[in-house]
Enzyme design. Structure first.
Site, PDB file in Angstrom:
ATOM      1  N   GLU A   1       0.816  -1.222   0.000  1.00  0.00           N
ATOM      2  CA  GLU A   1       0.000   0.000   0.000  1.00  0.00           C
ATOM      3  C   GLU A   1       0.847   1.269   0.000  1.00  0.00           C
ATOM      4  OE1 GLU A   1      -2.640  -0.553   3.368  1.00  0.00           O
ATOM      5  OE2 GLU A   1      -3.973  -1.790   2.156  1.00  0.00           O
TER       6      GLU A   1
ATOM      7  N   ASP B   1      -8.729  -8.486   5.124  1.00  0.00           N
ATOM      8  CA  ASP B   1      -8.355  -7.307   5.897  1.00  0.00           C
ATOM      9  C   ASP B   1      -9.294  -7.049   7.070  1.00  0.00           C
ATOM     10  OD1 ASP B   1      -7.047  -5.098   6.675  1.00  0.00           O
ATOM     11  OD2 ASP B   1      -7.667  -3.824   5.015  1.00  0.00           O
TER      12      ASP B   1
ATOM     13  N   GLU C   1     -22.332  -8.877  12.418  1.00  0.00           N
ATOM     14  CA  GLU C   1     -22.183  -9.632  11.173  1.00  0.00           C
ATOM     15  C   GLU C   1     -23.529  -9.758  10.461  1.00  0.00           C
ATOM     16  OE1 GLU C   1     -21.312 -13.820  11.766  1.00  0.00           O
ATOM     17  OE2 GLU C   1     -20.293 -13.917   9.836  1.00  0.00           O
TER      18      GLU C   1
ATOM     19  N   ARG D   1      -6.383 -10.866  -4.378  1.00  0.00           N
ATOM     20  CA  ARG D   1      -5.329 -10.472  -3.438  1.00  0.00           C
ATOM     21  C   ARG D   1      -5.123 -11.467  -2.302  1.00  0.00           C
ATOM     22  NH1 ARG D   1      -7.774  -5.299  -0.043  1.00  0.00           N
ATOM     23  NH2 ARG D   1      -6.544  -6.041   1.700  1.00  0.00           N
TER      24      ARG D   1
ATOM     25  N   GLU E   1      -1.324 -10.939  13.979  1.00  0.00           N
ATOM     26  CA  GLU E   1      -1.699  -9.535  14.214  1.00  0.00           C
ATOM     27  C   GLU E   1      -3.210  -9.402  14.263  1.00  0.00           C
ATOM     28  OE1 GLU E   1       0.164  -6.220  11.868  1.00  0.00           O
ATOM     29  OE2 GLU E   1      -1.903  -5.733  11.348  1.00  0.00           O
TER      30      GLU E   1
ATOM     31  N   GLU F   1     -11.868  -1.104  12.983  1.00  0.00           N
ATOM     32  CA  GLU F   1     -11.883  -0.444  11.675  1.00  0.00           C
ATOM     33  C   GLU F   1     -13.098  -0.849  10.844  1.00  0.00           C
ATOM     34  OE1 GLU F   1      -8.382  -1.187   9.322  1.00  0.00           O
ATOM     35  OE2 GLU F   1      -9.223  -0.252   7.532  1.00  0.00           O
TER      36      GLU F   1
HETATM   37  O1  GCW Z   1      -6.844  -2.345   6.560  1.00  0.00           O
HETATM   38  C1  GCW Z   1      -5.904  -1.536   6.024  1.00  0.00           C
HETATM   39  C2  GCW Z   1      -6.199  -0.232   6.652  1.00  0.00           C
HETATM   40  C3  GCW Z   1      -5.028   0.673   6.610  1.00  0.00           C
HETATM   41  C4  GCW Z   1      -3.857  -0.055   7.247  1.00  0.00           C
HETATM   42  C5  GCW Z   1      -3.589  -1.325   6.456  1.00  0.00           C
HETATM   43  C6  GCW Z   1      -2.480  -2.152   7.077  1.00  0.00           C
HETATM   44  C7  GCW Z   1      -2.087   0.845   8.536  1.00  0.00           C
HETATM   45  O2  GCW Z   1      -7.317   0.320   6.032  1.00  0.00           O
HETATM   46  O3  GCW Z   1      -5.347   1.824   7.327  1.00  0.00           O
HETATM   47  O4  GCW Z   1      -2.717   0.737   7.305  1.00  0.00           O
HETATM   48  O5  GCW Z   1      -4.706  -2.119   6.444  1.00  0.00           O
HETATM   49  O6  GCW Z   1      -2.797  -2.989   7.903  1.00  0.00           O
HETATM   50  O7  GCW Z   1      -1.336  -1.952   6.759  1.00  0.00           O
END
Ligand code: GCW
Length: 696
Positions: free
Chosen positions: A317, A390, A536, A361, A412, A418
């Site tokens: 990213e 994610d 959910e 991905r 992690e 989020e």
């Molecule tokens: O989920 C995404 C988030 C980003 C984050 C990224 C990551 C810190 O939207 O904000 O960046 O993952 O985990 O690297």
């Protein structure tokens, strides 16, 4: 000889703490230390904490003593003096003379403890024995917890130890005020701004930072990364933490953490040799780049001998990485790892590497990292998100777990919500995390759960690791939503013991954070337990995955996420099968591979993550997929309405301040849940041509 340490001062501090503790603004988290209501029990606590005896003049033991004095002053309403010599009712921080048998102590490991009522020189006391002062500190927090929960302690006998060696908090705080960047912001932070006032350090150290260190230690965490993994993206300047200007600030933070047994880590940019060192390359193969990393590490360790190491987001990213030079992730990680290795430091190297253009991905971390297994230095952890996508409300467990038998893996988790409601929705994530930890990868045959992989890492000297992306900010109550504190707390408990049940954790948290009234405990822990499933249901059931708006990951935007859910006129879901899809399923071990490959055998909660099925596909409930989507959304909204009603019954049973705050948030959550339901159901009704028959 009775030798008071700074007892008078400690006593004063404790009294002030009690006096200041009257308000219930959530600042004190689970460390509230309110007076024990049962008079007999309170008398017992007083009798068992008449003094605190330190085995040595050590900063960590002093921190433990301060905590115990503060707790006793609050809970038993008597602040014990801190001494070097015991007496009746003393608590010994450190075994005063082999009272705990060597074998028992050995079983406690490096950071565990044994708490035991014992006769010391003919007088009854409580001994907290451990193999390290950090172990004593954890034992002290444990004894305090026993008292907070109203448990008897007079004949106490318990032993415990953390199952995962490295337990880290990851903050995504942005250190530098740059033009165009909100000052001291927190990426994906929903509780105000950063608690680290970098511009004031090292001259001014906010006293709140000491409470932050206490919080981390109370959770049994022994490492913390203080800045965002994004260090240079869109004006961010976290990379500056490696500059000489910032080193004194790091020294100051490390000093706050040290008495609490927490090692300081920072996130660094892979291009630091250029950004900070002004070299013309960051190629890990270049000698000057290696030298730069080594000199940089040497300089940090000269200032902070117990520095933990670095966390790196590379080739991800927009954060640069070794791919830029045609080098591998292992080459990249190792050049940094070699620099910190002589100092006992670690590198956490994130596996969140993907290229949106290169197909599905979710398949990519595996294809990138598996060929590199065995090539990472021994002090590298590859840090892996729980799912391949994610931090969604539901995902299958990442195929990387167990796929790197010769590499250290770190899990992690994301504590900050989020994608799970941020500061507006209650969503207790412990059950989700337990699902991940208990998932049997079958990587080394049956019983290869993620928890066990993290517990028994191959090279025993380094052990396994777990990290939690924090949800803390400058909000008075740290987390914004008062109930989000339960996630912070649960992360610590699961990092310590990944097999602990989430219901027990929820119950303890409620008792510590509110009170022990059975109605309060049942109601709040009931809401917590139901909250993940409810969320959910009204957002993305059946493994629908990403449906939220790109700009905030909060409000629904199913139309904008077609490339993620693949909904069309006939059906919905992302085909990741080997037979006809992206092939991600093929990265799992059996029996999962066969189960996930077959839509009829696939767990329904993950159906649409793995399969594109017609809307008429029949589920176990007898409903079709489209009916199930509707039904679950309506049900989820009803659940949240139920949370509001349940909460309203708590009026007068908990403090008014938090009662009102949570009630208002739950009422907002109902509205948001309705918005999600209407948006997602409306979208699929149009797309499928099947009306929502569950609509009243
Ligand atoms: O989920 C995404 C988030 C980003 C984050 C990224 C990551 C810190 O939207 O904000 O960046 O993952 O985990 O690297």
């Amino acid at each position: 000889m009775f030798r008071p340490i700074p007892a008078a001062r400690l006593f004063l501090v404790a009294c002030l703490a009690v006096a200041a503790a009257r308000g219930e603004d959530g600042y004190e988290l689970w460390l509230r230390y309110r007076p024990e209501g049962d008079a007999t029990r309170a008398a017992e606590y007083r009798a068992c904490t008449r003094s605190v005896v330190l085995a040595a003049d050590d900063a960590v033991l002093h921190a433990a003593a301060r905590e115990l004095v503060r707790a006793a002053a609050g809970i038993a309403r008597a602040a014990p003096p801190v001494t070097r010599v015991g007496g009746e009712g003393a608590v010994y921080l450190g075994d005063p003379g082999h009272l705990v048998p060597a074998a028992e102590l050995a079983a406690a490991g490096a950071e565990g403890f044994v708490i035991r009522a014992a006769d010391v020189g003919g007088r009854r006391g409580i001994v907290i024995a451990a193999n390290s002062n950090r172990g004593v500190l954890y034992g002290t927090f444990r004894l305090i917890r026993e008292m907070q929960l109203g448990h008897p302690v007079r004949e106490i006998s318990l032993a415990d130890r953390p199952r995962i060696t490295h337990r880290l908090a990851n903050h995504w705080d942005n250190p530098v005020r740059a033009p165009g960047v909100r000052s001291e912001s927190v990426e994906r932070g929903y509780a105000g701004s950063s608690i680290f006032h970098w511009n004031e350090l090292p001259q001014k150290i906010d006293p709140r930072l000491t409470d932050w260190a206490r919080l981390l230690a109370s959770l049994g965490l022994n490492g913390v990364v203080v800045n965002n993994v994004n260090t240079a993206k869109r004006g961010l300047e976290g990379w500056r933490l490696l500059t000489p200007e910032y080193q004194p600030k790091l020294v100051a933070l490390a000093a706050v953490l040290r008495p609490y047994g927490v090692r300081l880590f920072i996130s660094v940019n892979f291009f630091s040799p250029m950004l900070v060192g002004h070299l013309d390359s960051a190629d890990p193969d270049r000698p000057e780049v290696k030298r730069w990393w080594r000199a940089t590490a040497d300089s940090i360790y000269a200032a902070i001998p117990d520095f933990g190491g670095f966390l790196v987001k590379a080739d991800s990213e927009g954060e640069p990485g070794p791919m830029k030079y045609g080098r591998t992730q292992a080459d990249g990680a190792n050049v940094i790892a070699d620099a910190v290795r002589p100092h006992g430091g670690f590198v956490y190297w994130r596996a969140f590497v993907y290229d949106r253009q290169a197909g599905d991905r979710v398949t990519q971390p595996y294809t990138t990292f598996v060929p590199l297994d065995g090539r990472f230095a021994a002090n590298v952890f590859v840090q892996i998100k729980p799912g391949p996508l994610d931090f969604q409300v539901r995902e299958p467990v990442s195929t990387l777990f167990g796929a790197l038998p010769h590499t250290h893996e770190a899990l992690e988790l994301q504590i900050t919500q989020e994608y799970t409601g941020q500061d507006q929705h209650v969503c207790f994530l412990a059950p989700q995390w337990s699902n991940v930890l208990e998932f049997d990868t079958h990587a080394h045959g049956r019983g290869s759960t993620v928890a066990r992989l993290l517990e028994n890492q191959l090279a025993s000297e380094s052990g396994g690791a777990i990290a939690g992306v924090m949800n803390l900010g400058s909000a008075r109550n740290w987390t914004g939503h008062p109930l989000a504190q339960a996630n912070t707390y649960a992360f610590g408990r699961l990092a310590w013991n990944p097999t602990e049940g989430s219901s027990a954790i929820a119950r303890d948290w409620v008792e510590l954070t509110y009170n022990r009234d059975p109605a309060v405990v049942a109601t709040i822990s009931g809401i917590l337990r139901a909250s993940w499933r409810a969320y959910e249901d009204y957002t993305a059931p059946l493994g629908l995955g990403l449906l939220s708006r790109r700009q905030d990951h909060f409000l629904p935007d199913p139309a904008g996420r077609q490339e993620d859910h693949h909904g069309d006129g006939r059906g919905v879901g992302f085909d990741r099968t080997v037979a006809t899809g992206s092939g991600y399923v093929g990265q799992y071990h059996e029996p999962w591979r066969s189960r996930f490959e077959d839509p009829h055998a696939c767990p329904e909660d993950l159906l649409l993550f793995f399969h594109h099925v017609p809307y008429t596909f029949r589920l176990v409930s007898g409903r079709t997929v489209i009916e199930e989507i509707y039904a679950r959304h309506h049900h989820g909204v009803e659940e949240v309405r139920g949370f509001v009603r349940a909460w309203q019954r708590l009026r007068g049973r908990i403090d008014e301040e938090r009662y009102r705050d949570v009630l208002a948030r739950l009422q907002t959550q109902v509205k948001l849940a309705e918005q999600w339901r209407d948006s997602v159901d409306g979208y699929f009704a149009k797309l499928s041509g099947t009306p929502d028959s569950f609509k009243p």
